[in-house]
Design an enzyme around this catalytic site. Structure first.
Site, PDB file in Angstrom:
ATOM      1  N   TYR A   1     -19.813 -26.591  39.426  1.00 41.85           N
ATOM      2  CA  TYR A   1     -18.658 -26.645  38.524  1.00 41.85           C
ATOM      3  C   TYR A   1     -17.575 -27.602  39.031  1.00 41.85           C
ATOM      4  CZ  TYR A   1     -14.440 -25.427  35.977  1.00 41.85           C
ATOM      5  OH  TYR A   1     -13.300 -25.512  35.222  1.00 41.85           O
TER       6      TYR A   1
ATOM      7  N   HIS B   1      -5.211 -33.419  30.231  1.00 40.57           N
ATOM      8  CA  HIS B   1      -4.387 -32.258  30.585  1.00 40.57           C
ATOM      9  C   HIS B   1      -2.903 -32.596  30.716  1.00 40.57           C
ATOM     10  CE1 HIS B   1      -8.221 -30.373  31.107  1.00 40.57           C
ATOM     11  NE2 HIS B   1      -7.727 -29.278  31.648  1.00 40.57           N
TER      12      HIS B   1
ATOM     13  N   ASN C   1      -5.685 -27.669  39.701  1.00 36.79           N
ATOM     14  CA  ASN C   1      -5.878 -26.217  39.771  1.00 36.79           C
ATOM     15  C   ASN C   1      -4.951 -25.638  40.824  1.00 36.79           C
ATOM     16  OD1 ASN C   1      -9.163 -24.825  39.050  1.00 36.79           O
ATOM     17  ND2 ASN C   1      -7.724 -25.891  37.745  1.00 36.79           N
TER      18      ASN C   1
ATOM     19  N   TYR D   1      32.385   2.765  39.541  1.00 40.16           N
ATOM     20  CA  TYR D   1      31.077   2.507  40.138  1.00 40.16           C
ATOM     21  C   TYR D   1      30.911   1.054  40.553  1.00 40.16           C
ATOM     22  CZ  TYR D   1      29.355   7.056  38.456  1.00 40.16           C
ATOM     23  OH  TYR D   1      29.152   8.387  38.236  1.00 40.16           O
TER      24      TYR D   1
ATOM     25  N   ARG E   1      32.521   1.234  43.951  1.00 45.26           N
ATOM     26  CA  ARG E   1      32.016   2.275  44.843  1.00 45.26           C
ATOM     27  C   ARG E   1      30.516   2.139  45.099  1.00 45.26           C
ATOM     28  NH1 ARG E   1      31.692   8.212  42.793  1.00 45.26           N
ATOM     29  NH2 ARG E   1      33.092   7.335  41.227  1.00 45.26           N
TER      30      ARG E   1
ATOM     31  N   PHE F   1      -6.397 -19.412  41.317  1.00 39.09           N
ATOM     32  CA  PHE F   1      -5.389 -20.174  40.586  1.00 39.09           C
ATOM     33  C   PHE F   1      -4.507 -19.297  39.699  1.00 39.09           C
ATOM     34  CE2 PHE F   1      -9.572 -20.570  38.412  1.00 39.09           C
ATOM     35  CZ  PHE F   1      -9.351 -19.627  37.418  1.00 39.09           C
TER      36      PHE F   1
ATOM     37  N   GLU G   1     -10.272 -18.398  29.310  1.00 39.80           N
ATOM     38  CA  GLU G   1      -9.060 -17.982  30.027  1.00 39.80           C
ATOM     39  C   GLU G   1      -8.384 -16.892  29.188  1.00 39.80           C
ATOM     40  OE1 GLU G   1      -7.099 -21.721  30.368  1.00 39.80           O
ATOM     41  OE2 GLU G   1      -8.650 -22.557  31.686  1.00 39.80           O
TER      42      GLU G   1
END
Length: 509
Positions: free
Chosen positions: A56, A86, A198, A282, A285, A331, A416
């Site tokens: 791959y 990409h 990646n 508050y 405090r 990844f 994915e």
């Protein structure tokens, strides 16, 4: 004058060193032992690329196209096409400090020796860092699935002479930037395109700088809170150690101790020892409890980031010792996504309680001080709208605190099918940190005005140091003026660390 050296080896990078690189303060070099690992990893990739067994990312397509076998003659085109396809980010480019960190973190991952990158390609990335060639990387477009694919693809474009880069802060085509720096682009070989994109480095680049700012703001929040306590003649008793010893959360104890140091030496506290007020609100405090829980969240995020910036996040990973090249899921950005959601929530609660302290100071029915801390109130509005601005920032921060880490939109034709939205979480965290910085600047500014009304009696030593630094940049407001200039001036003191450093020096025992 030469800059200090920073050796990267993929295992020992510190967050504070990342900050130095973001400011272009050091020269980055590859550690010799890392170079050996990189070469061994590459040798294994070359052997696989020369064979016929499908592997791959080396001789196959990507994502749902992983079963498509690629001819050996097309392997270069495969890697180049991956980067070009990409690189589809949108939006503003990452600021230069974040883009430098992105380049550093990717180089550091490659230095681990589990990526299969060539020394030539890694060397170019390091040379770009040192010669201030910074990729133009749009900040939107990552879902944090196979890591930050789109942002890292824009980084990789510059390595092959495509896209755009900043050279010494000036934006230009990457070929021109490389040429001006005396560098040449590379031609990507088998696996190198996939190796470059990646990983979780974009979310970590934004996240690391946000984390470091958040840690600074946590200290500043204590300082601002202490100034407000003194300005409102609040009690110091809620910060006594015995209270926090019986509920020993580390963050709570640390904040209480910090407040005691900042308030030490106060003359103001002696002026109201026998007052009729039984308890403070508050927002005064409970500073140790609220600020302390924020610190606990930031400590969690730091631990995650320290691991992630030195982690192998490629797919597939190359193990030269065993000869294995294995696909996995390192990844996936879920650890960073959750951590950055926590950072955003922690900072939002610091902003929220800070805004309530501002309200305590500007509201005359609560403070006993002039309305909105203005002389001739009515004619002057004083800090009325400063509180409104803080409220607006808190409201938006609360919206941004909706977690990204629980969201997921499947991508890549269902391959994915669960994504992290880590970059979304990091960008939200960055925005919330900027809002928190402004909220705290407003409180510091308003608290300084409140302390003006307590003169000539001095507050604690740490409070006095912060007050004097603020007054060296911003004078007392005796009539209305454009407050945004004052807020900007105090914001700069916060961001630079000057206020924290001044208080630290004043409170050293």
């Amino acid at each position: 004058m030469s800059r200090p050296r920073l050796l990267i080896d993929g295992d020992t990078l510190k967050l504070e060193e990342i900050l130095q690189v973001s400011r272009h303060e050091v020269t980055v070099e590859l550690a010799p032992e890392a170079a050996k690992r990189v070469q061994a990893s590459r040798a294994l990739v070359d052997r696989v690329a020369a064979g016929d067994t499908p592997s791959y990312g080396i001789n196959t397509g990507f994502g749902t196209l992983a079963e498509v076998r690629i001819d050996r003659k097309d392997l270069r085109d495969l890697q180049r096409n991956l980067i070009l396809s990409h690189a589809c980010g949108v939006g503003n480019p990452l600021p230069l400090p974040e883009a430098r960190v992105l380049l550093l973190l990717r180089a550091n991952v490659l230095a681990k020796g589990f990526s299969g990158i060539r020394m030539e390609t890694l060397g170019l990335a390091i040379d770009m860092l040192n010669k201030d060639v910074v990729p133009v990387v749009p900040e939107r477009g990552s879902v944090g699935a196979s890591g930050d694919l789109a942002p890292l693809a824009h980084l990789a474009l510059v390595l092959i002479g495509e896209g755009e880069a900043f050279f010494e802060g000036v934006r230009m085509p990457s070929k021109q930037a490389l040429e001006k720096a005396g560098l040449k682009p590379v031609v990507l070989e088998a696996k190198e395109g996939l190796t470059l994109i990646n990983g979780t480095q974009a979310m970590c680049a934004v996240g690391t700088l946000t984390q470091l700012r958040a840690e600074l703001l946590a200290d500043v929040a204590d300082i601002a809170g202490a100034m407000t306590v003194e300005g409102l003649l609040g009690s110091h008793k809620p910060f006594l150690p015995e209270i926090h010893a019986v509920r020993p959360h580390a963050g709570q104890k640390a904040v209480a101790e910090h407040l005691r140091r900042i308030l030490k030496g106060s003359e103001l506290v002696e002026t109201h020892v026998n007052c009729s007020k039984v308890q403070d609100p508050y927002s005064l405090r409970c500073i140790p409890q609220v600020h302390g829980s924020a610190r606990e969240g930031l400590a969690f995020a730091r631990r995650i980031l320290e691991v992630e910036v030195n982690s192998g996040t490629d797919n597939p990973l190359v193990f030269p010792d065993t000869g294995n090249i294995i696909s996995g899921g390192n990844f996936h950005g879920q650890p960073i996504s959750l951590a950055m959601d926590v950072v955003a929530m922690a900072l939002t609660q610091l902003s929220s309680i800070s805004e309530r302290r501002v309200e305590q100071m500007v509201n005359p029915s609560l403070s006993g001080l002039p309305a909105f801390l203005a002389k001739n109130s009515g004619l002057n509005s004083g800090f009325m709208i400063a509180q409104v601005t803080a409220a607006a920032l808190v409201a938006e921060s609360r919206i941004l605190s909706h977690p990204a880490s629980v969201d997921s939109i499947p991508s890549s034709a269902g391959r994915e099918d669960h994504v992290s939205m880590g970059m979304t979480a990091a960008l939200k965290g960055r925005q919330v940190s900027e809002f928190a910085r402004s909220c705290l600047a407003i409180e510091l500014l308003v608290a300084a005005q409140a302390l003006d009304f307590r003169q000539p009696v001095n507050p604690g030593k740490g409070v006095l140091a912060a007050y004097e630094l603020i007054r060296s940049k911003v004078p007392h407001m005796d009539r209305d003026r454009e407050l945004h200039h004052d807020i900007s001036a105090v914001t700069a003191l916060v961001e630079s660390g000057a206020i924290r450093e001044a208080v630290k020096l004043a409170t050293i025992s």
